[in-house]
Design an enzyme around this catalytic site. Structure first.
Site, PDB file in Angstrom:
ATOM      1  N   ASP A   1      58.039 -16.434  33.801  1.00  0.00           N
ATOM      2  CA  ASP A   1      57.624 -15.714  35.011  1.00  0.00           C
ATOM      3  C   ASP A   1      58.447 -16.253  36.171  1.00  0.00           C
ATOM      4  O   ASP A   1      58.687 -17.466  36.259  1.00  0.00           O
ATOM      5  CB  ASP A   1      56.124 -15.913  35.269  1.00  0.00           C
ATOM      6  CG  ASP A   1      55.551 -14.864  36.218  1.00  0.00           C
ATOM      7  OD1 ASP A   1      56.148 -14.641  37.287  1.00  0.00           O
ATOM      8  OD2 ASP A   1      54.502 -14.291  35.869  1.00  0.00           O
ATOM      9  N   ASP A   2      58.857 -15.350  37.072  1.00  0.00           N
ATOM     10  CA  ASP A   2      59.680 -15.772  38.209  1.00  0.00           C
ATOM     11  C   ASP A   2      58.840 -16.267  39.379  1.00  0.00           C
ATOM     12  O   ASP A   2      59.390 -16.727  40.385  1.00  0.00           O
ATOM     13  CB  ASP A   2      60.593 -14.632  38.664  1.00  0.00           C
ATOM     14  CG  ASP A   2      59.803 -13.418  39.145  1.00  0.00           C
ATOM     15  OD1 ASP A   2      58.815 -13.073  38.471  1.00  0.00           O
ATOM     16  OD2 ASP A   2      60.177 -12.827  40.167  1.00  0.00           O
TER      17      ASP A   2
ATOM     18  N   ASP B   1      56.544 -12.201  31.439  1.00  0.00           N
ATOM     19  CA  ASP B   1      56.351 -11.295  32.571  1.00  0.00           C
ATOM     20  C   ASP B   1      57.343 -10.136  32.460  1.00  0.00           C
ATOM     21  O   ASP B   1      58.440 -10.294  31.916  1.00  0.00           O
ATOM     22  CB  ASP B   1      56.564 -12.052  33.882  1.00  0.00           C
ATOM     23  CG  ASP B   1      56.222 -11.204  35.096  1.00  0.00           C
ATOM     24  OD1 ASP B   1      55.291 -10.381  34.994  1.00  0.00           O
ATOM     25  OD2 ASP B   1      56.895 -11.351  36.128  1.00  0.00           O
TER      26      ASP B   1
ATOM     27  N   MET C   1      58.173  -7.794  35.301  1.00  0.00           N
ATOM     28  CA  MET C   1      58.935  -7.591  36.520  1.00  0.00           C
ATOM     29  C   MET C   1      59.626  -8.881  36.939  1.00  0.00           C
ATOM     30  O   MET C   1      59.050  -9.731  37.618  1.00  0.00           O
ATOM     31  CB  MET C   1      58.027  -7.072  37.634  1.00  0.00           C
ATOM     32  CG  MET C   1      57.253  -5.817  37.262  1.00  0.00           C
ATOM     33  SD  MET C   1      58.330  -4.447  36.786  1.00  0.00           S
ATOM     34  CE  MET C   1      59.129  -4.099  38.346  1.00  0.00           C
TER      35      MET C   1
ATOM     36  N   ASP D   1      64.815 -26.773 -33.046  1.00  0.00           N
ATOM     37  CA  ASP D   1      66.243 -26.828 -32.740  1.00  0.00           C
ATOM     38  C   ASP D   1      66.996 -25.931 -33.721  1.00  0.00           C
ATOM     39  O   ASP D   1      66.819 -26.054 -34.932  1.00  0.00           O
ATOM     40  CB  ASP D   1      66.746 -28.270 -32.844  1.00  0.00           C
ATOM     41  CG  ASP D   1      68.192 -28.407 -32.429  1.00  0.00           C
ATOM     42  OD1 ASP D   1      68.438 -28.740 -31.264  1.00  0.00           O
ATOM     43  OD2 ASP D   1      69.089 -28.159 -33.272  1.00  0.00           O
ATOM     44  N   ILE D   2      67.805 -25.020 -33.177  1.00  0.00           N
ATOM     45  CA  ILE D   2      68.586 -24.123 -34.046  1.00  0.00           C
ATOM     46  C   ILE D   2      69.686 -24.928 -34.722  1.00  0.00           C
ATOM     47  O   ILE D   2      70.471 -25.614 -34.050  1.00  0.00           O
ATOM     48  CB  ILE D   2      69.191 -22.971 -33.223  1.00  0.00           C
ATOM     49  CG1 ILE D   2      68.072 -22.169 -32.537  1.00  0.00           C
ATOM     50  CG2 ILE D   2      70.031 -22.058 -34.112  1.00  0.00           C
ATOM     51  CD1 ILE D   2      68.587 -21.092 -31.595  1.00  0.00           C
TER      52      ILE D   2
ATOM     53  N   ASN E   1      78.677 -20.516 -31.489  1.00  0.00           N
ATOM     54  CA  ASN E   1      79.493 -20.336 -30.292  1.00  0.00           C
ATOM     55  C   ASN E   1      80.979 -20.420 -30.593  1.00  0.00           C
ATOM     56  O   ASN E   1      81.778 -19.622 -30.085  1.00  0.00           O
ATOM     57  CB  ASN E   1      79.128 -21.400 -29.244  1.00  0.00           C
ATOM     58  CG  ASN E   1      77.831 -21.079 -28.514  1.00  0.00           C
ATOM     59  OD1 ASN E   1      77.457 -19.918 -28.366  1.00  0.00           O
ATOM     60  ND2 ASN E   1      77.129 -22.118 -28.070  1.00  0.00           N
TER      61      ASN E   1
ATOM     62  N   ASP F   1      74.326 -16.457 -26.960  1.00  0.00           N
ATOM     63  CA  ASP F   1      73.219 -16.039 -26.090  1.00  0.00           C
ATOM     64  C   ASP F   1      72.291 -15.072 -26.806  1.00  0.00           C
ATOM     65  O   ASP F   1      71.060 -15.124 -26.649  1.00  0.00           O
ATOM     66  CB  ASP F   1      73.766 -15.382 -24.826  1.00  0.00           C
ATOM     67  CG  ASP F   1      74.395 -16.392 -23.870  1.00  0.00           C
ATOM     68  OD1 ASP F   1      74.200 -17.608 -24.088  1.00  0.00           O
ATOM     69  OD2 ASP F   1      75.086 -15.964 -22.929  1.00  0.00           O
TER      70      ASP F   1
ATOM     71  N   GLU G   1      69.901 -25.375 -27.262  1.00  0.00           N
ATOM     72  CA  GLU G   1      69.299 -24.642 -28.365  1.00  0.00           C
ATOM     73  C   GLU G   1      67.956 -25.235 -28.786  1.00  0.00           C
ATOM     74  O   GLU G   1      67.452 -24.945 -29.877  1.00  0.00           O
ATOM     75  CB  GLU G   1      70.245 -24.632 -29.575  1.00  0.00           C
ATOM     76  CG  GLU G   1      70.541 -25.983 -30.193  1.00  0.00           C
ATOM     77  CD  GLU G   1      71.733 -26.698 -29.560  1.00  0.00           C
ATOM     78  OE1 GLU G   1      72.334 -27.543 -30.243  1.00  0.00           O
ATOM     79  OE2 GLU G   1      72.050 -26.414 -28.386  1.00  0.00           O
TER      80      GLU G   1
END
Length: 457
Positions: free
Chosen positions: A9-10, A53, A55, A330-331, A338, A347, A373
């Protein structure tokens, strides 16, 4: 409730008056005498709410508000315009600039503090969600706080609770360009409707002869499904007590009769867009949480989730004196897959193995990709013997059903090894349980792979 509030505000006397009222409520207060300094303060310090404000020389409050709301760094800060102007057109202009509310000079103390606390509660919610998802801005959701040209991106869904038919018709007609409105005269039926359907705003008109509209507002805030649903109260001029009580209950906004159509549209748009903003923030936070605990390749939970949840399951097992079994799978010779067929084929094998794990376990079991894995299944209320039978069934399914790759007609014959440990016995911690299952897996590998071995401990 502590917060930092910027008063702009002024006129020094106005600043001192508002500062004294806010300090009495233990708020921290910053001040600025013009719009340029207000923008500078917001750029350098954390501000929780702005009392602005209109104004002012150089840059009026409308322009300050527009600049604040167009900057993603400050768009979330609630702005209350404090002004001697009391024309509907001025309020509508301010709302379109992004203001969250208006207070008319001389400011009523109760309305000032109640409105400030109400807006701060809303900002606290948004801040909490934003903190938990710092990448929200990348999803473009900050734009939802901006009022733009006064048109919604798509029609909103509004529930109107109004005891008078002619009033319902006027409000429905006013909101038709921006929203689909469901109007109801029975507050209790409206409460059930709000809980069952996906509304973005509830308008409660305080024109009932034998019903307290604040009861409905309170019930909307107490129900889990409507707790975050914005509520706009329509009330009479001079009914300050109801407004203050409504804001304390968590009502988001209010409008005074006779209703100015443009102001109603503007206030409804503000609430609908803020609802969409918070909804998308919550969805984004939920997505972030899911990503944090889910393996993106297989869709199973990841090791982070396992490490946290296994402790809970283990402590519950001890407290209830019920067995808890862990299976580590475990695979076999996965590196060969891979090396021979490429990582894309690897994947596919991991995804297919995860699918078979998921189909072999119960809903109460926790299936995770442990890394590479390796997979882990945690089985509450399950003895080592039953866990071994489940693992043997899964082992046979893996051995007997080749994995068919999507590219070409290649089918891969794979096998897996399994180690099992149970909490019954000398196991004193989830870490020890996992170690015993890992040692059993190592024994299965050493003995020739493609087998199930249970820990002897």
């Amino acid at each position: 409730m502590t917060a930092r509030i910027l008063v702009v505000d002024d006129i020094p006397a106005n600043v001192k008056l508002l500062e004294a009222r806010l300090l009495a409520e233990y708020f921290e207060v910053l001040t600025a005498e013009d719009g340029f300094k207000a923008l500078a303060v917001c750029a350098q310090a954390q501000v929780d709410l702005i009392l602005l404000d209109i104004m002012m020389p150089g840059m009026d409050g409308f322009e300050v508000c527009e600049r604040l709301k167009s900057d993603p760094r400050t768009a979330h800060i609630p702005v209350v315009m404090v002004t001697a102007l009391d024309q509907p057109a001025d309020r509508v202009r301010g709302l379109k600039a992004g203001a969250d509310d208006f207070l008319t000079k001389p400011v009523n103390d109760l309305q000032l503090i109640s409105r400030v606390k109400s807006l701060l509660r809303l900002k606290t919610l948004s801040d909490e969600l934003s903190m938990r998802n710092e990448t929200a801005r990348n999803f473009g959701i900050d734009d939802l706080l901006r009022t733009g040209d006064g048109r919604a991106e798509e029609a909103g869904h509004v529930l109107l609770v109004d005891g008078r038919g002619n009033s319902q018709e006027r409000i429905i007609r006013t909101l038709k360009p921006i929203a689909e409105v469901v109007a109801m005269s029975d507050p209790q039926a409206a409460l059930f409707e709000a809980a069952e359907r996906s509304f973005e705003l509830v308008i409660v008109n305080a024109n009932f002869e034998d019903y307290d509209p604040l009861r409905l507002c309170s019930q909307l805030r107490s129900l889990e499904r409507t707790r975050f649903l914005p509520v706009l109260l329509v009330t009479e001029q001079g009914d300050d007590d109801m407004i203050v009580r409504a804001l304390d209950l968590g009502v988001n906004d209010y409008i005074i009769r006779p209703i100015d159509p443009n102001e109603l549209v503007a206030r409804c748009l503000t609430q609908i867009r803020r609802k969409r903003y918070n909804d998308r923030l919550r969805a984004s936070v939920q997505q972030t949480i899911e990503l944090a605990v889910t393996d993106p390749l297989t869709g199973l939970n990841n090791r982070r989730y396992l490490d946290n949840h296994l402790r809970i399951l283990f402590d519950r097992s001890v407290a209830r004196r019920r067995p808890l079994s862990v299976v580590i799978a475990d695979i076999d010779r996965f590196k060969l897959v891979n090396d021979t067929h490429g990582h894309d084929a690897g994947d596919e094998v991991l995804r297919e193995f995860a699918s078979r794990v998921r189909s072999a376990v119960r809903g109460a079991d926790l299936a995770c990709r442990y890394g590479g894995e390796e997979f882990v299944v945690v089985m509450p209320d399950t003895s080592a013997e039953i866990a071994a039978a489940v693992a043997e069934r899964l082992r046979a399914a893996v051995e007997n059903t080749p994995v068919r790759l999507r590219d070409g007609n290649v089918s891969l014959n794979i096998t897996a090894s399994f180690g099992i440990a149970s909490s019954f016995g000398a196991v004193e911690s989830p870490e020890q349980l996992m170690k015993q299952a890992d040692l059993a897996l190592y024994e299965a590998k050493r003995a020739g792979r493609n087998r199930v071995v249970a820990s002897a401990a």
